[in-house]
Design an enzyme around this catalytic site. Structure first.
Site, PDB file in Angstrom:
ATOM      1  N   LYS A   8       1.099  -1.763   0.102  1.00  0.00           N
ATOM      2  CA  LYS A   8       0.236   0.274   0.037  1.00  0.00           C
ATOM      3  C   LYS A   8       0.704   1.574  -0.007  1.00  0.00           C
ATOM      4  O   LYS A   8       0.723   2.146  -0.909  1.00  0.00           O
ATOM      5  CB  LYS A   8      -0.533  -0.274   1.464  1.00  0.00           C
ATOM      6  CG  LYS A   8      -2.229   0.916   0.995  1.00  0.00           C
ATOM      7  CD  LYS A   8      -2.840   1.110   2.587  1.00  0.00           C
ATOM      8  CE  LYS A   8      -3.718  -0.551   2.641  1.00  0.00           C
ATOM      9  NZ  LYS A   8      -4.114  -0.247   4.023  1.00  0.00           N
ATOM     10  N   ARG A  67      -3.139   3.415   8.404  1.00  0.00           N
ATOM     11  CA  ARG A  67      -3.465   2.438   7.552  1.00  0.00           C
ATOM     12  C   ARG A  67      -2.589   1.414   7.760  1.00  0.00           C
ATOM     13  O   ARG A  67      -1.624   1.498   7.389  1.00  0.00           O
ATOM     14  CB  ARG A  67      -3.768   2.729   6.205  1.00  0.00           C
ATOM     15  CG  ARG A  67      -3.877   3.924   6.382  1.00  0.00           C
ATOM     16  CD  ARG A  67      -4.667   4.264   4.641  1.00  0.00           C
ATOM     17  NE  ARG A  67      -5.240   3.603   3.767  1.00  0.00           N
ATOM     18  CZ  ARG A  67      -5.263   3.563   2.193  1.00  0.00           C
ATOM     19  NH1 ARG A  67      -4.569   4.992   1.881  1.00  0.00           N
ATOM     20  NH2 ARG A  67      -5.589   3.206   1.903  1.00  0.00           N
ATOM     21  N   GLY A 107      -8.731  -6.839   4.301  1.00  0.00           N
ATOM     22  CA  GLY A 107      -8.927  -6.407   5.530  1.00  0.00           C
ATOM     23  C   GLY A 107      -9.200  -7.909   6.343  1.00  0.00           C
ATOM     24  O   GLY A 107      -9.659  -7.381   7.128  1.00  0.00           O
ATOM     25  N   MET A 158      -6.322  -7.421   8.096  1.00  0.00           N
ATOM     26  CA  MET A 158      -5.537  -6.016   9.285  1.00  0.00           C
ATOM     27  C   MET A 158      -6.055  -5.006   9.973  1.00  0.00           C
ATOM     28  O   MET A 158      -7.248  -4.438   8.722  1.00  0.00           O
ATOM     29  CB  MET A 158      -4.010  -5.882   8.760  1.00  0.00           C
ATOM     30  CG  MET A 158      -2.824  -6.636   9.066  1.00  0.00           C
ATOM     31  SD  MET A 158      -1.468  -7.354   9.045  1.00  0.00           S
ATOM     32  CE  MET A 158      -0.796  -6.356   7.401  1.00  0.00           C
ATOM     33  N   ARG A 210      -3.745  -1.317  -6.103  1.00  0.00           N
ATOM     34  CA  ARG A 210      -2.925  -2.449  -6.253  1.00  0.00           C
ATOM     35  C   ARG A 210      -3.258  -2.783  -7.340  1.00  0.00           C
ATOM     36  O   ARG A 210      -4.048  -2.991  -8.534  1.00  0.00           O
ATOM     37  CB  ARG A 210      -3.353  -3.204  -5.235  1.00  0.00           C
ATOM     38  CG  ARG A 210      -4.156  -4.011  -4.713  1.00  0.00           C
ATOM     39  CD  ARG A 210      -4.433  -4.473  -3.624  1.00  0.00           C
ATOM     40  NE  ARG A 210      -5.940  -4.649  -3.720  1.00  0.00           N
ATOM     41  CZ  ARG A 210      -6.257  -4.706  -2.410  1.00  0.00           C
ATOM     42  NH1 ARG A 210      -6.766  -4.193  -1.246  1.00  0.00           N
ATOM     43  NH2 ARG A 210      -7.800  -4.465  -2.187  1.00  0.00           N
ATOM     44  N   HIS A 228      -8.096 -35.339   7.675  1.00  0.00           N
ATOM     45  CA  HIS A 228      -8.266 -35.917   6.762  1.00  0.00           C
ATOM     46  C   HIS A 228      -8.880 -35.792   6.121  1.00  0.00           C
ATOM     47  O   HIS A 228      -8.365 -36.926   3.840  1.00  0.00           O
ATOM     48  CB  HIS A 228      -8.845 -37.670   7.811  1.00  0.00           C
ATOM     49  CG  HIS A 228      -8.768 -38.969   7.295  1.00  0.00           C
ATOM     50  ND1 HIS A 228     -10.126 -38.750   6.770  1.00  0.00           N
ATOM     51  CD2 HIS A 228      -7.898 -39.397   6.976  1.00  0.00           C
ATOM     52  CE1 HIS A 228     -10.212 -40.658   6.516  1.00  0.00           C
ATOM     53  NE2 HIS A 228      -8.653 -41.047   6.387  1.00  0.00           N
ATOM     54  N   ARG A 245       7.523 -49.766 -18.131  1.00  0.00           N
ATOM     55  CA  ARG A 245       8.138 -50.399 -17.420  1.00  0.00           C
ATOM     56  C   ARG A 245       7.560 -51.556 -16.732  1.00  0.00           C
ATOM     57  O   ARG A 245       6.828 -52.467 -17.119  1.00  0.00           O
ATOM     58  CB  ARG A 245       8.006 -50.647 -16.396  1.00  0.00           C
ATOM     59  CG  ARG A 245       8.751 -50.598 -15.164  1.00  0.00           C
ATOM     60  CD  ARG A 245       7.847 -49.675 -13.406  1.00  0.00           C
ATOM     61  NE  ARG A 245       6.423 -50.374 -12.724  1.00  0.00           N
ATOM     62  CZ  ARG A 245       6.023 -49.551 -12.245  1.00  0.00           C
ATOM     63  NH1 ARG A 245       6.203 -48.590 -11.259  1.00  0.00           N
ATOM     64  NH2 ARG A 245       4.426 -49.258 -12.527  1.00  0.00           N
ATOM     65  N   SER A 274      14.861 -42.845 -15.062  1.00  0.00           N
ATOM     66  CA  SER A 274      13.768 -42.596 -14.867  1.00  0.00           C
ATOM     67  C   SER A 274      13.426 -42.569 -13.641  1.00  0.00           C
ATOM     68  O   SER A 274      13.509 -43.437 -12.702  1.00  0.00           O
ATOM     69  CB  SER A 274      12.525 -42.954 -15.489  1.00  0.00           C
ATOM     70  OG  SER A 274      11.182 -42.389 -14.633  1.00  0.00           O
ATOM     71  N   ASN A 295       7.464 -41.640  -6.190  1.00  0.00           N
ATOM     72  CA  ASN A 295       6.990 -41.544  -5.233  1.00  0.00           C
ATOM     73  C   ASN A 295       7.610 -42.834  -4.450  1.00  0.00           C
ATOM     74  O   ASN A 295       7.892 -42.832  -3.256  1.00  0.00           O
ATOM     75  CB  ASN A 295       5.467 -42.552  -5.709  1.00  0.00           C
ATOM     76  CG  ASN A 295       5.240 -41.734  -6.931  1.00  0.00           C
ATOM     77  OD1 ASN A 295       4.861 -40.650  -6.940  1.00  0.00           O
ATOM     78  ND2 ASN A 295       3.989 -41.916  -7.141  1.00  0.00           N
ATOM     79  N   CYS A 343       9.306 -39.420 -13.460  1.00  0.00           N
ATOM     80  CA  CYS A 343       7.538 -40.699 -13.368  1.00  0.00           C
ATOM     81  C   CYS A 343       7.066 -41.005 -12.223  1.00  0.00           C
ATOM     82  O   CYS A 343       5.915 -41.795 -12.552  1.00  0.00           O
ATOM     83  CB  CYS A 343       7.690 -41.794 -14.503  1.00  0.00           C
ATOM     84  SG  CYS A 343       8.343 -43.537 -13.642  1.00  0.00           S
ATOM     85  N   TYR A 348      12.772 -34.288 -18.799  1.00  0.00           N
ATOM     86  CA  TYR A 348      11.204 -34.787 -18.984  1.00  0.00           C
ATOM     87  C   TYR A 348      10.781 -35.396 -17.852  1.00  0.00           C
ATOM     88  O   TYR A 348      11.263 -35.678 -16.634  1.00  0.00           O
ATOM     89  CB  TYR A 348      10.695 -35.539 -20.153  1.00  0.00           C
ATOM     90  CG  TYR A 348      11.030 -37.438 -20.270  1.00  0.00           C
ATOM     91  CD1 TYR A 348       9.588 -37.673 -19.489  1.00  0.00           C
ATOM     92  CD2 TYR A 348      12.045 -37.918 -19.949  1.00  0.00           C
ATOM     93  CE1 TYR A 348       9.785 -39.188 -18.482  1.00  0.00           C
ATOM     94  CE2 TYR A 348      12.343 -39.228 -19.940  1.00  0.00           C
ATOM     95  CZ  TYR A 348      11.069 -40.005 -19.459  1.00  0.00           C
ATOM     96  OH  TYR A 348      11.565 -41.314 -18.640  1.00  0.00           O
TER      97      TYR A 348
HETATM   98  P1  ADP Z   1      -7.259  -2.338   3.651  1.00  0.00           P
HETATM   99  O1  ADP Z   1      -6.801  -2.850   3.745  1.00  0.00           O
HETATM  100  O2  ADP Z   1      -8.616  -3.514   5.263  1.00  0.00           O
HETATM  101  O3  ADP Z   1      -8.789  -1.640   3.113  1.00  0.00           O
HETATM  102  P2  ADP Z   1      -6.976   0.806   4.572  1.00  0.00           P
HETATM  103  O4  ADP Z   1      -6.053   1.155   4.900  1.00  0.00           O
HETATM  104  O5  ADP Z   1      -7.278   0.807   2.800  1.00  0.00           O
HETATM  105  O6  ADP Z   1      -7.469  -1.077   4.502  1.00  0.00           O
HETATM  106  O7  ADP Z   1      -8.293   1.429   4.484  1.00  0.00           O
HETATM  107  C1  ADP Z   1      -9.599   0.951   4.995  1.00  0.00           C
HETATM  108  C2  ADP Z   1     -11.217   1.755   4.489  1.00  0.00           C
HETATM  109  O8  ADP Z   1     -10.618   3.152   4.507  1.00  0.00           O
HETATM  110  C3  ADP Z   1     -10.650   1.946   2.698  1.00  0.00           C
HETATM  111  O9  ADP Z   1     -12.820   1.869   2.075  1.00  0.00           O
HETATM  112  C4  ADP Z   1      -9.900   3.412   2.433  1.00  0.00           C
HETATM  113  O10 ADP Z   1     -10.080   4.194   0.786  1.00  0.00           O
HETATM  114  C5  ADP Z   1     -10.358   4.318   3.801  1.00  0.00           C
HETATM  115  N1  ADP Z   1      -9.054   5.440   4.072  1.00  0.00           N
HETATM  116  C6  ADP Z   1      -8.238   5.149   4.657  1.00  0.00           C
HETATM  117  N2  ADP Z   1      -7.253   6.709   4.595  1.00  0.00           N
HETATM  118  C7  ADP Z   1      -8.383   7.599   3.879  1.00  0.00           C
HETATM  119  C8  ADP Z   1      -7.882   8.656   4.196  1.00  0.00           C
HETATM  120  N3  ADP Z   1      -6.923   9.183   4.969  1.00  0.00           N
HETATM  121  N4  ADP Z   1      -9.189   9.585   3.866  1.00  0.00           N
HETATM  122  C9  ADP Z   1     -10.314   8.605   3.572  1.00  0.00           C
HETATM  123  N5  ADP Z   1     -10.610   7.769   3.536  1.00  0.00           N
HETATM  124  C10 ADP Z   1      -9.537   6.657   3.853  1.00  0.00           C
HETATM  125 MG    MG Z   2       7.669 -47.336  -7.495  1.00  0.00          MG
HETATM  126 MG    MG Z   3      -8.138  -0.461   0.865  1.00  0.00          MG
END
Ligand code: ADP
Ligand code: MG
Ligand code: MG
Length: 882
Positions: A10, A79, A88, A90, A323, A439, A617, A768, A772, A836, A856
């Protein structure tokens, strides 16, 4: 070190966008290094708090506003952002800098008190949940209560007075839960938020996500402190996310969602219904146009699908994140192909951007997208595919119904080794407990069975023969459908469609119009992979049908043709005669009867693979596998004797079964040992191969047989058997008057063979690697016994991250393969090297085999496209780091 290592994805992309001149709110990034130090010691690295304050002071000077200013305060977001995107997983805290005084200033400066208090309640809620660890529901409940009291549905319908009340309520919640007041000092808020974001690296969900995605544990997250911009400033503001192409299908065009009068979190949280991005054009044309320009620019810059977060504050567009976007397998292929066509990337890059796993998913059958579905619950998609069948609640039921020709889904709370027969009989396996390493999951994947596990919405009552799910009762015998990719469990039979990609690759079938872009994209990338790949891909095939299919799917020959299947069925009796033979004449007569049958098998396979190598074989498994079960036979014999119908043949057979019984068949009389112990067996098989080849030559064909000797441990074994094969070869040459080409080689599957590969190579035209057995013998694992018994435990305890039978154990088994390859080529520089084992179809293993110069790999026919793709990718990798 890459920028992303220190700044996180980010942070690095925010810096990049700023450099490109895009409208990004100013800010600074605290490195992952600081996070690692904090996580290690539990303390902020010395000087970090001060450094943060200095950077904030600089921000304040730039913006002409101060954090916590009672007249016109600056607000910031804090952030998270790791090297690899973990959407989402962290934490992020918005609106830092508000307190009881500055909220008044913000209201006055912005001209909207409502907006100021809306921001303040958001800060209290996010800070409370994230930094102070208060259950988020405590805040959500209060909000719901207030909305109900006021008789409104949406948060935007609350007025200033309501929001003031909410702020007071939230402050009370914080006091009650923590025994302390919400910190009024903005710098204290900021420092605490930074610590909380650092710590969010360690939350359970983040740890789980990393484990699933293979992201290393020790990277840590960066923290971005950024000036707030406000999407919640009334109807002329809003927040949204968008994609430069459709991340589901890869189709061109802009995609996304927009929510007016909202902060970013609201869009994904689904608190109100968003409008599709196209709707923004009607709401705010200039901002929409500017956004589409930004999208085009970012895609051009990153040369890939981008996913973007934006906010509009009072008709002013801000870009908050971008990203390279995650996408479905279909989108991955389509976008890669489209970008080559558009001249954005070259075919090599297109190949790098797709994976064998993605291709594999495109080759599985899927539920008909158009079909109606009644959703019951969702579990973990553990083994891909789509399957429908009657619910069987026990392994025995599954077996019984499958025997009657019914399609069955075995439904269990969890499975254990006793369920194996039912799992084999079923079309699919569904469990209520356990994840991808349970399992059920491990075994189903190994068998290629569709599996959904951990569907904890299932309440299974075996005694009553029913399953409670989502308020419905599903009876044993009712039909359900499971989707092993999405984890969906559906009621009734959902029609399954074969993959259009597979139909095209396998049968050359023209795709329907809706599938054309995808099929063309896969064909394009596959052709390029076949072009650049150095490693050849062959198939494991024992029948002419498999050989033909493998060839259609792109196999460059057969790397493993097992001959033991050719001794089963009606021919079993001939093998019995061979085993029971008491003298040379009886033995020779049994062998003579087997010869024409074997020859006919080989003629057909060599015909299908005309012009390509076919590695055959010699017989490998212990002989008792061809004899009846000891207990069953003993009972039969006893009964016959008791009734006075004594059978001499059955008595002889029983003696033979007893004589051939082994404590440890895997380590007993099998492979080359058998060829040496049973006179005439090798000669018969060699003759069948060579006469078949001679027939093909006579018919104008181009047979390329290779005779492979299994389980060799010492050069002496190979010398002996090779001489026998060569004797037959020259005899056939003289008898038929044609020069039959044949290569003679050995499997390397016993560690001793790998260790003495230089000597063994003196008698081998090729090696070869039977990875396994080599894995079983190197680890001392009996695969059939250990995989289900304790691999799940080993994985949970972190001893194994992946089964060494699925993906080559590079450090152990891989080291043996590498050194054997080197030793072999010291003796014979032109020694041809293949693999193989099942690893031949595994992407990670293929990259390893490429790196040690294997020629191969051989895998099951359906895996050939995947292996071909990965062989191409592996070749590119080799080129990048010479
Ligand atoms: P995540 O990695 O979970 O997407 P973000 O750091 O992108 O978390 O932030 C969560 C939300 O907050 C996002 O929708 C982002 O656009 C908004 N946000 C983050 N920083 C700002 C900012 N400086 N101004 C307005 N909105 C923000
Ligand atoms: Mg064998
Ligand atoms: Mg984000």
């Amino acid at each position: 070190m890459e920028q992303k290592d220190l700044l996180g994805g980010k942070g690095a992309n925010l810096a990049e966008m700023t450099r490109l001149g895009l409208p990004v709110p100013p800010g600074f990034t605290i490195t992952t290094e600081a996070c690692r130090a904090y996580l290690e010691t539990g303390w902020m690295p010395p000087g970090l708090d001060r450094e943060i304050d200095e950077h904030v002071a600089a921000l304040e000077r730039t913006m002409g506003r101060r954090l916590g200013d009672p007249h016109d305060p600056l607000l910031v977001s804090v952030r998270s952002g790791a090297k690899f995107s973990m959407p989402g997983m962290m934490e992020t805290v918005l609106d830092i800098g508000l307190n009881d005084a500055s909220v008044v200033g913000l209201g006055r400066a912005s001209g909207s008190e409502r907006f100021a208090y809306d921001s303040y309640r958001r800060l209290l809620q996010m800070f409370g949940a994230t930094v102070l660890d208060i259950d988020a529901a405590a805040f959500a409940d209060e909000l719901e209560k207030l909305k109900a009291e006021r008789g409104v549905f949406a948060d935007v319908d609350l007025d200033v007075a309501d929001l003031r009340t909410l702020v007071a309520t939230y402050q009370r919640v914080i006091r009650q839960r923590t025994g302390r007041d919400f910190p009024q000092d903005p710098r204290e808020q900021l420092h605490a938020a930074v610590r909380a974001v650092f710590s969010s690296w360690r939350t359970d969900r983040a740890v789980l996500y990393r484990r699933q995605e293979g992201i290393p544990e020790d990277l840590g997250t960066a923290v971005n402190v950024q000036v707030m911009v406000f999407g919640n400033r009334g109807p002329g503001s809003g927040s949204g996310v968008c994609f430069t192409r459709d991340p589901a299908s890869g189709a061109p065009g802009v995609y996304g969602d927009y929510l007016a009068d909202a902060q970013g979190e609201d869009v994904v949280a689904g608190i109100r219904n968003t409008v599709p991005l196209a709707g923004l054009e009607d709401l705010d044309k200039p901002a929409f146009d500017q956004l589409t320009e930004v999208m085009a620019l970012l895609e051009e810059h990153y040369r890939d699908l981008c996913d973007i977060e934006f906010t509009i504050e009072d008709r002013h567009l801000w870009i908050l994140q971008t990203r390279v976007g995650k996408r479905t397998p279909e989108a991955a292929f389509r976008i890669a192909h489209a970008m080559v066509t558009e001249g954005v990337i070259d075919p090599d890059e297109a190949l790098r951007r797709v994976t064998g796993d993605q291709l594999a998913q495109l080759l599985f059958p899927h539920f008909d997208a158009a079909a109606e579905r009644i959703h019951l619950t969702t579990g973990v998609g553990a083994a891909p595919g789509a399957a429908s069948g009657r619910v069987a609640l026990t392994s025995a039921k599954a077996v019984a119904w499958a025997d009657l020709g019914e399609d069955v889904i075995l439904v269990r709370r969890e499975t254990n080794p006793d369920d194996l027969p039912g799992m084999i009989a079923a079309r699919g396996v569904l469990t209520a407990r356990g994840g991808k390493t349970s399992h059920a999951a491990v075994v189903a994947r190994g068998m290629g069975r569709t599996c959904v596990c951990g569907a904890d919405g299932l309440d299974i009552d075996v005694d009553r023969g029913e399953v409670l799910v989502g308020g419905r009762v599903v009876l044993e015998g009712d039909v359900v459908s499971i989707d092993g990719t999405t984890g969906d469990v559906l009621l009734g039979a959902v029609p399954v469609t074969d993959s259009p990609v597979l139909r095209h690759l396998d049968a050359g079938e023209e795709p329907a119009e809706v599938d054309r872009a995808l099929v063309d994209a896969v064909a394009f990338v596959m052709a390029h992979a076949a072009d650049v790949g150095r490693l050849e891909v062959r198939a494991n095939a024992d029948t002419p049908e498999d050989a033909a299919r493998a060839r259609r799917l792109g196999a460059r020959g057969i790397g493993l043709c097992r001959t033991e299947h050719m001794f089963l069925g009606p021919r079993r009796e001939l093998v019995e005669r061979l085993i029971l033979a008491e003298d040379q004449t009886a033995r020779e007569s049994a062998l003579a009867d087997l010869l024409p049958l074997q020859r006919a098998d080989f003629v057909e396979i060599l015909r299908e693979m005309d012009g390509l190598p076919v590695t055959i074989r010699l017989i490998d498994p212990p002989l008792h596998e061809f004899l009846p079960d000891h207990t069953e036979l003993a009972v039969e014999v006893a009964l016959e004797d008791a009734h006075g119908h004594r059978s001499t043949r059955h008595h002889a057979l029983l003696d033979a079964v007893a004589r051939l019984h082994e404590q440890n068949p895997m380590l007993g009389l099998r492979g080359v040992r058998l060829g040496i112990a049973v006179p005439g067996l090798v000669a018969m098989q060699a003759r069948a191969v060579l006469e078949a080849a001679a027939d093909r030559v006579a018919a104008g064909g181009d047979p390329r047989p290779e005779i492979m000797i299994p389980l060799v441990a010492t050069a002496a074994e190979l010398v002996l058997v090779r001489a026998e094969v060569e004797k037959v070869a020259s005899a056939v040459r003289t008898e038929r008057g044609v020069d039959v080409p044949v290569r003679i080689g050995t499997m390397i599957e016993v560690p001793r063979a790998a260790l003495t590969a230089d000597r063994i190579a003196a008698s081998a035209d090729f090696f070869s690697f039977g990875t396994n057995d080599l894995t079983q013998l190197t680890w001392g694992f009996s695969r059939d016994d250990v995989e289900a018994a304790f691999f799940p435990i080993y994985r949970d305890r972190g001893i194994l991250s992946v089964s060494p039978f699925e993906s080559i154990d590079v450090d152990g088994v891989g080291a043996l393969v590498g050194s054997a390859a080197r030793l072999g080529r010291e003796t014979r520089p032109d020694l041809h090297l293949g693999v193989c084992g099942e690893h031949g179809g595994d992407p990670r293993s293929i990259h390893f085999f490429e790196s040690v110069g294997i020629d191969y790999v051989s895998c099951s026919p359906f895996r050939v496209p995947v292996a071909t793709l990965e062989a191409g990718r592996a070749a590119l990798e080799g080129r990048r780091t010479p």
